[in-house]
Design a protein around this motif. Structure first.
Motif, PDB file in Angstrom:
ATOM      1  N   THR A 225       0.801  -1.218   0.000  1.00  0.00           N
ATOM      2  CA  THR A 225       0.000   0.000   0.000  1.00  0.00           C
ATOM      3  C   THR A 225       0.839   1.276   0.000  1.00  0.00           C
ATOM      4  OG1 THR A 225      -0.110  -0.087   2.430  1.00  0.00           O
ATOM      5  CG2 THR A 225      -1.914  -1.124   1.194  1.00  0.00           C
ATOM      6  N   LYS A 226       2.135   1.192   0.291  1.00  0.00           N
ATOM      7  CA  LYS A 226       3.035   2.336   0.252  1.00  0.00           C
ATOM      8  C   LYS A 226       4.379   1.899  -0.339  1.00  0.00           C
ATOM      9  CE  LYS A 226       0.212   5.108   2.434  1.00  0.00           C
ATOM     10  NZ  LYS A 226       0.255   5.204   3.897  1.00  0.00           N
ATOM     11  N   LEU A 227       5.000   2.810  -1.059  1.00  0.00           N
ATOM     12  CA  LEU A 227       6.330   2.572  -1.622  1.00  0.00           C
ATOM     13  C   LEU A 227       7.286   3.587  -1.031  1.00  0.00           C
ATOM     14  CD1 LEU A 227       8.306   1.229  -3.605  1.00  0.00           C
ATOM     15  CD2 LEU A 227       7.463   2.781  -5.384  1.00  0.00           C
ATOM     16  N   VAL A 228       8.309   3.114  -0.316  1.00  0.00           N
ATOM     17  CA  VAL A 228       9.281   3.982   0.340  1.00  0.00           C
ATOM     18  C   VAL A 228      10.528   4.095  -0.530  1.00  0.00           C
ATOM     19  CG1 VAL A 228      10.796   4.267   2.339  1.00  0.00           C
ATOM     20  CG2 VAL A 228       8.461   3.419   2.651  1.00  0.00           C
ATOM     21  N   LEU A 229      10.902   5.329  -0.879  1.00  0.00           N
ATOM     22  CA  LEU A 229      12.137   5.589  -1.610  1.00  0.00           C
ATOM     23  C   LEU A 229      13.153   6.223  -0.671  1.00  0.00           C
ATOM     24  CD1 LEU A 229      10.862   7.036  -5.025  1.00  0.00           C
ATOM     25  CD2 LEU A 229      11.238   4.656  -4.374  1.00  0.00           C
ATOM     26  N   GLY A 230      14.432   5.994  -0.957  1.00  0.00           N
ATOM     27  CA  GLY A 230      15.498   6.539  -0.128  1.00  0.00           C
ATOM     28  C   GLY A 230      16.013   7.885  -0.596  1.00  0.00           C
ATOM     29  N   SER A 231      15.219   8.638  -1.300  1.00  0.00           N
ATOM     30  CA  SER A 231      15.647   9.952  -1.794  1.00  0.00           C
ATOM     31  C   SER A 231      15.944  10.876  -0.619  1.00  0.00           C
ATOM     32  CB  SER A 231      14.563  10.568  -2.680  1.00  0.00           C
ATOM     33  OG  SER A 231      14.307   9.750  -3.802  1.00  0.00           O
ATOM     34  N   CYS A 232      17.174  11.384  -0.564  1.00  0.00           N
ATOM     35  CA  CYS A 232      17.609  12.225   0.544  1.00  0.00           C
ATOM     36  C   CYS A 232      17.707  13.680   0.088  1.00  0.00           C
ATOM     37  CB  CYS A 232      18.949  11.738   1.078  1.00  0.00           C
ATOM     38  SG  CYS A 232      20.283  11.790  -0.139  1.00  0.00           S
ATOM     39  N   THR A 233      18.117  14.548   0.998  1.00  0.00           N
ATOM     40  CA  THR A 233      18.232  15.975   0.691  1.00  0.00           C
ATOM     41  C   THR A 233      19.159  16.218  -0.493  1.00  0.00           C
ATOM     42  OG1 THR A 233      17.896  16.499   3.024  1.00  0.00           O
ATOM     43  CG2 THR A 233      18.825  18.237   1.645  1.00  0.00           C
ATOM     44  N   SER A 234      20.291  15.517  -0.519  1.00  0.00           N
ATOM     45  CA  SER A 234      21.272  15.717  -1.584  1.00  0.00           C
ATOM     46  C   SER A 234      20.701  15.319  -2.936  1.00  0.00           C
ATOM     47  CB  SER A 234      22.531  14.901  -1.274  1.00  0.00           C
ATOM     48  OG  SER A 234      22.999  15.154   0.033  1.00  0.00           O
ATOM     49  N   ARG A 235      20.022  14.204  -2.975  1.00  0.00           N
ATOM     50  CA  ARG A 235      19.429  13.732  -4.230  1.00  0.00           C
ATOM     51  C   ARG A 235      18.334  14.680  -4.713  1.00  0.00           C
ATOM     52  NH1 ARG A 235      18.628   8.511  -6.404  1.00  0.00           N
ATOM     53  NH2 ARG A 235      17.693   8.737  -8.464  1.00  0.00           N
ATOM     54  N   ILE A 236      17.518  15.156  -3.792  1.00  0.00           N
ATOM     55  CA  ILE A 236      16.428  16.054  -4.162  1.00  0.00           C
ATOM     56  C   ILE A 236      16.970  17.390  -4.639  1.00  0.00           C
ATOM     57  CG2 ILE A 236      14.403  17.275  -3.292  1.00  0.00           C
ATOM     58  CD1 ILE A 236      13.940  14.920  -1.411  1.00  0.00           C
ATOM     59  N   ALA A 237      18.050  17.882  -4.009  1.00  0.00           N
ATOM     60  CA  ALA A 237      18.654  19.145  -4.441  1.00  0.00           C
ATOM     61  C   ALA A 237      19.143  19.044  -5.881  1.00  0.00           C
ATOM     62  CB  ALA A 237      19.811  19.509  -3.506  1.00  0.00           C
ATOM     63  N   TYR A 258       6.912  15.227   0.535  1.00  0.00           N
ATOM     64  CA  TYR A 258       7.057  14.022   1.351  1.00  0.00           C
ATOM     65  C   TYR A 258       6.224  12.860   0.814  1.00  0.00           C
ATOM     66  CZ  TYR A 258       9.277  16.924   4.935  1.00  0.00           C
ATOM     67  OH  TYR A 258      10.124  17.772   5.618  1.00  0.00           O
ATOM     68  N   ALA A 259       5.115  13.161   0.173  1.00  0.00           N
ATOM     69  CA  ALA A 259       4.213  12.122  -0.316  1.00  0.00           C
ATOM     70  C   ALA A 259       3.787  12.421  -1.741  1.00  0.00           C
ATOM     71  CB  ALA A 259       2.984  12.015   0.591  1.00  0.00           C
ATOM     72  N   ASP A 260       3.546  11.364  -2.496  1.00  0.00           N
ATOM     73  CA  ASP A 260       3.157  11.491  -3.897  1.00  0.00           C
ATOM     74  C   ASP A 260       2.149  10.392  -4.216  1.00  0.00           C
ATOM     75  OD1 ASP A 260       2.891  11.750  -6.593  1.00  0.00           O
ATOM     76  OD2 ASP A 260       5.026  11.644  -7.079  1.00  0.00           O
ATOM     77  N   ALA A 261       0.867  10.764  -4.270  1.00  0.00           N
ATOM     78  CA  ALA A 261      -0.204   9.789  -4.468  1.00  0.00           C
ATOM     79  C   ALA A 261      -0.723   9.767  -5.896  1.00  0.00           C
ATOM     80  CB  ALA A 261      -1.355  10.079  -3.501  1.00  0.00           C
ATOM     81  N   ARG A 262       0.037  10.318  -6.847  1.00  0.00           N
ATOM     82  CA  ARG A 262      -0.428  10.238  -8.240  1.00  0.00           C
ATOM     83  C   ARG A 262      -0.233   8.827  -8.787  1.00  0.00           C
ATOM     84  NH1 ARG A 262       4.670  13.329 -11.221  1.00  0.00           N
ATOM     85  NH2 ARG A 262       5.650  13.483  -9.199  1.00  0.00           N
ATOM     86  N   VAL A 265       0.257   3.029  -6.253  1.00  0.00           N
ATOM     87  CA  VAL A 265       0.736   2.828  -4.883  1.00  0.00           C
ATOM     88  C   VAL A 265       1.460   4.107  -4.473  1.00  0.00           C
ATOM     89  CG1 VAL A 265       2.207   1.472  -3.363  1.00  0.00           C
ATOM     90  CG2 VAL A 265       0.960   0.346  -5.219  1.00  0.00           C
ATOM     91  N   PRO A 266       0.948   4.864  -3.505  1.00  0.00           N
ATOM     92  CA  PRO A 266       1.563   6.144  -3.126  1.00  0.00           C
ATOM     93  C   PRO A 266       3.032   5.997  -2.744  1.00  0.00           C
ATOM     94  CG  PRO A 266      -0.596   5.923  -2.111  1.00  0.00           C
ATOM     95  CD  PRO A 266      -0.295   4.601  -2.745  1.00  0.00           C
ATOM     96  N   VAL A 267       3.828   6.994  -3.144  1.00  0.00           N
ATOM     97  CA  VAL A 267       5.261   7.009  -2.886  1.00  0.00           C
ATOM     98  C   VAL A 267       5.545   7.995  -1.757  1.00  0.00           C
ATOM     99  CG1 VAL A 267       7.531   7.542  -3.869  1.00  0.00           C
ATOM    100  CG2 VAL A 267       5.793   6.405  -5.271  1.00  0.00           C
ATOM    101  N   VAL A 268       6.424   7.609  -0.812  1.00  0.00           N
ATOM    102  CA  VAL A 268       6.774   8.487   0.310  1.00  0.00           C
ATOM    103  C   VAL A 268       8.291   8.614   0.400  1.00  0.00           C
ATOM    104  CG1 VAL A 268       4.684   8.010   1.624  1.00  0.00           C
ATOM    105  CG2 VAL A 268       6.673   6.543   1.930  1.00  0.00           C
ATOM    106  N   PHE A 335      -2.415  15.900  -5.192  1.00  0.00           N
ATOM    107  CA  PHE A 335      -2.038  14.501  -4.964  1.00  0.00           C
ATOM    108  C   PHE A 335      -0.804  14.367  -4.076  1.00  0.00           C
ATOM    109  CE2 PHE A 335      -0.356  15.782  -9.186  1.00  0.00           C
ATOM    110  CZ  PHE A 335       1.004  15.722  -8.916  1.00  0.00           C
ATOM    111  N   ASN A 336      -0.232  15.469  -3.617  1.00  0.00           N
ATOM    112  CA  ASN A 336       0.945  15.408  -2.743  1.00  0.00           C
ATOM    113  C   ASN A 336       0.540  15.263  -1.278  1.00  0.00           C
ATOM    114  OD1 ASN A 336       2.672  17.551  -4.954  1.00  0.00           O
ATOM    115  ND2 ASN A 336       3.361  15.507  -4.380  1.00  0.00           N
ATOM    116  N   ARG A 337      -0.342  14.345  -1.014  1.00  0.00           N
ATOM    117  CA  ARG A 337      -0.745  13.983   0.344  1.00  0.00           C
ATOM    118  C   ARG A 337      -1.315  12.573   0.300  1.00  0.00           C
ATOM    119  NH1 ARG A 337      -6.081  17.795   1.368  1.00  0.00           N
ATOM    120  NH2 ARG A 337      -7.239  17.203  -0.494  1.00  0.00           N
ATOM    121  N   ILE A 338      -1.270  11.925   1.445  1.00  0.00           N
ATOM    122  CA  ILE A 338      -1.754  10.556   1.510  1.00  0.00           C
ATOM    123  C   ILE A 338      -3.280  10.560   1.482  1.00  0.00           C
ATOM    124  CG2 ILE A 338      -1.790   8.443   2.877  1.00  0.00           C
ATOM    125  CD1 ILE A 338       0.910   9.127   1.651  1.00  0.00           C
ATOM    126  N   PRO A 339      -3.904   9.768   0.600  1.00  0.00           N
ATOM    127  CA  PRO A 339      -5.374   9.737   0.544  1.00  0.00           C
ATOM    128  C   PRO A 339      -5.962   9.238   1.858  1.00  0.00           C
ATOM    129  CG  PRO A 339      -4.387   8.665  -1.380  1.00  0.00           C
ATOM    130  CD  PRO A 339      -3.284   8.899  -0.413  1.00  0.00           C
TER     131      PRO A 339
END
Length: 450
Positions: A225-237, A258-262, A265-268, A335-339
């Motif tokens: 029901t959720k997909l966790v990615l390891g994207s950190c501050t450096s990667r996002i920058a 922080y969340a992407d429900a498009r 399976v929502p990504v966090v 969609f940037n929030r958990i449904p």
């Protein structure tokens, strides 16, 4: 916007130095008459042990780990990323970011299990969320020696088996898994699809999009029901600057929340506030094993931006944090929030423990259309039909320029190589567009037919 690096650091955990000197061995301080030296090297948090980690502040090993885990836990709880009824899939690449994400999620699950066991004689209204691990095999695109790959997979299995209980299922799937099981030549179609893209950055971005589709397929097929990615501050920058260069400004806000429900399976992103430097230090402190798998050099925009950000970081340790904090001021999408889930006893109990998601997207925005390749939101989409010629117009401008071929003959071949999931997404977008056009003419379920 410099942070107070000499104190507690900024909220994102900026660090002072980008060298290995940040990590030293603990030692006792010699007696000093006035205690100035002891004061300068004592951990800022516990004020009892000598500081050994000088990043994001001045911490001893225990307090540094507690501080980093606190950032992770705050992101999870304040954004309702994981609920007791969830089944969470952690995407594991073998690097330090995904390794720490896997470790922290496992520890959070262990604590939830202990709390559950402690309520043996009471009402157990909060179940324990499940955890699985997914590793995407990209050897079909980045060839590696068979022995090296087998060793990497064995190392990953060992890492997963050594995690805190409960037992976690490991899913190892080739990236060609994006093609239907009915397609016998998925590997060849994948190679042809990548070869059809002439731009180096386009190849890299397309591979990233296919990787996400593979993870989504694993998640949906196995009930996560959720997909966790390891994207950190450096990667996002790095992504913020790269997306800006590629002309993806409209959709940028969607990728950095922080969340992407498009997605189905929502990504966090629970490590959004954790710089890579801190994650590397934690892996060293806790002897968290990482795995090197596919290390391909790139000459595209993404690689150039990564090198550029690294130089900026060396000049000013707060650069990555500043980039992410500035981009975070962009208005998120709905969609940037958990449904909201169905309300039952477990959900009500969970809501009492979690803070409500505090983003305030503009609810009056019209329903978004999405690029069939990268799933980025696009401002308009007006093709009621789908064909190789019209598929290009359905994509975002970045994909049109870097991934989709210009010539019609090449476009026909490219279209024939696409996975079914991308074609289906484009068709669904067309159906959505048609429905919006005729919405005023449709009868509601409670209306009598005239």
């Amino acid at each position: 916007m410099a942070c107070n690096g000499s104190g507690t650091g900024c909220q994102l955990g900026c660090y002072e130095d980008n060298t290995d000197d940040n990590l030293t061995t603990e030692k006792k301080l010699p007696a000093d008459a006035n205690g100035d030296r002891r004061h300068r090297t004592t951990c800022l948090k516990c004020k009892a042990v000598e500081a050994t980690v000088f990043t994001g502040g001045r911490f001893c090993a225990g307090c540094f780990r507690s501080n980093l885990y606190g950032k992770f836990k705050l992101a999870v709880t304040s954004n309702a990323m994981i609920s007791p009824t969830d089944k969470v899939l952690v995407a594991f690449s073998g690097g330090p970011s995904s390794r720490v994400a896997l470790q922290f999620v496992s520890e959070m699950q262990l604590k939830a299990q202990k709390n559950y066991d402690a309520t043996a004689n009471r009402d157990r209204s909060l179940p324990v969320f499940g955890v699985g691990v997914a590793f995407i095999d990209e050897s079909e695109i980045h060839p590696v020696a068979s022995a090296d790959f087998d060793k990497a997979v064995e190392d990953i299995k060992q890492i997963v088996s050594n995690l805190p209980p409960a037992t976690k299922e490991l899913h190892v799937a080739p990236i060609s898994n994006v093609y239907s099981t009915k397609t016998s030549d998925g590997k060849e179609l994948l190679k042809s699809l990548i070869s059809a893209v002439g731009d180096a950055t386009g190849k890299e971005d397309l591979l990233s999009h296919l990787r996400m589709l593979s993870l989504q397929k694993i998640a949906t097929e196995n009930g996560y029901t959720k997909l966790v990615l390891g994207s950190c501050t450096s990667r996002i920058a790095c992504h913020v600057l790269a997306a800006t260069v590629k002309g993806q400004g409209y959709s940028l806000a969607a990728d950095i929340q922080y969340a992407d429900a498009r997605w189905e399976v929502p990504v966090v992103l629970p490590l959004r506030d954790c710089p890579l430097q801190e994650l590397n230090i934690l892996c060293n402190l806790d002897s968290l094993k990482t795995v090197e798998t596919f290390n391909e050099t790139s000459a595209g925009i993404n690689s150039l931006i990564s090198s550029f950000v690294k130089i900026l970081q060396e000049e000013n340790p707060s650069r990555e944090c500043t980039i992410v904090r500035t981009a975070g001021k962009l208005t998120p999408f709905p969609f940037n929030r958990i449904p909201e889930a169905n309300v039952d006893d477990a959900d009500l109990a969970s809501q009492r423990r979690h803070k409500k998601f505090n983003l305030k997207p503009i609810e009056s925005l019209p329903p978004e259309s999405f690029c069939p390749i990268c799933n980025s939101p696009i401002s308009s989409y007006s093709n009621p039909e789908l064909s190789p010629e019209l598929f290009r117009a359905a994509c975002c401008l970045s994909c049109q320029y870097q991934i989709v071929p210009d010539e019609s003959s090449s476009m026909d071949q490219f279209y024939s190589y696409l996975p079914e999931s991308i074609i289906a997404r484009a068709k669904n977008g067309n159906q959505k567009w048609i429905r919006e056009k005729i919405q005023d003419c449709l009868l509601l379920d409670d209306e009598d037919e005239v």
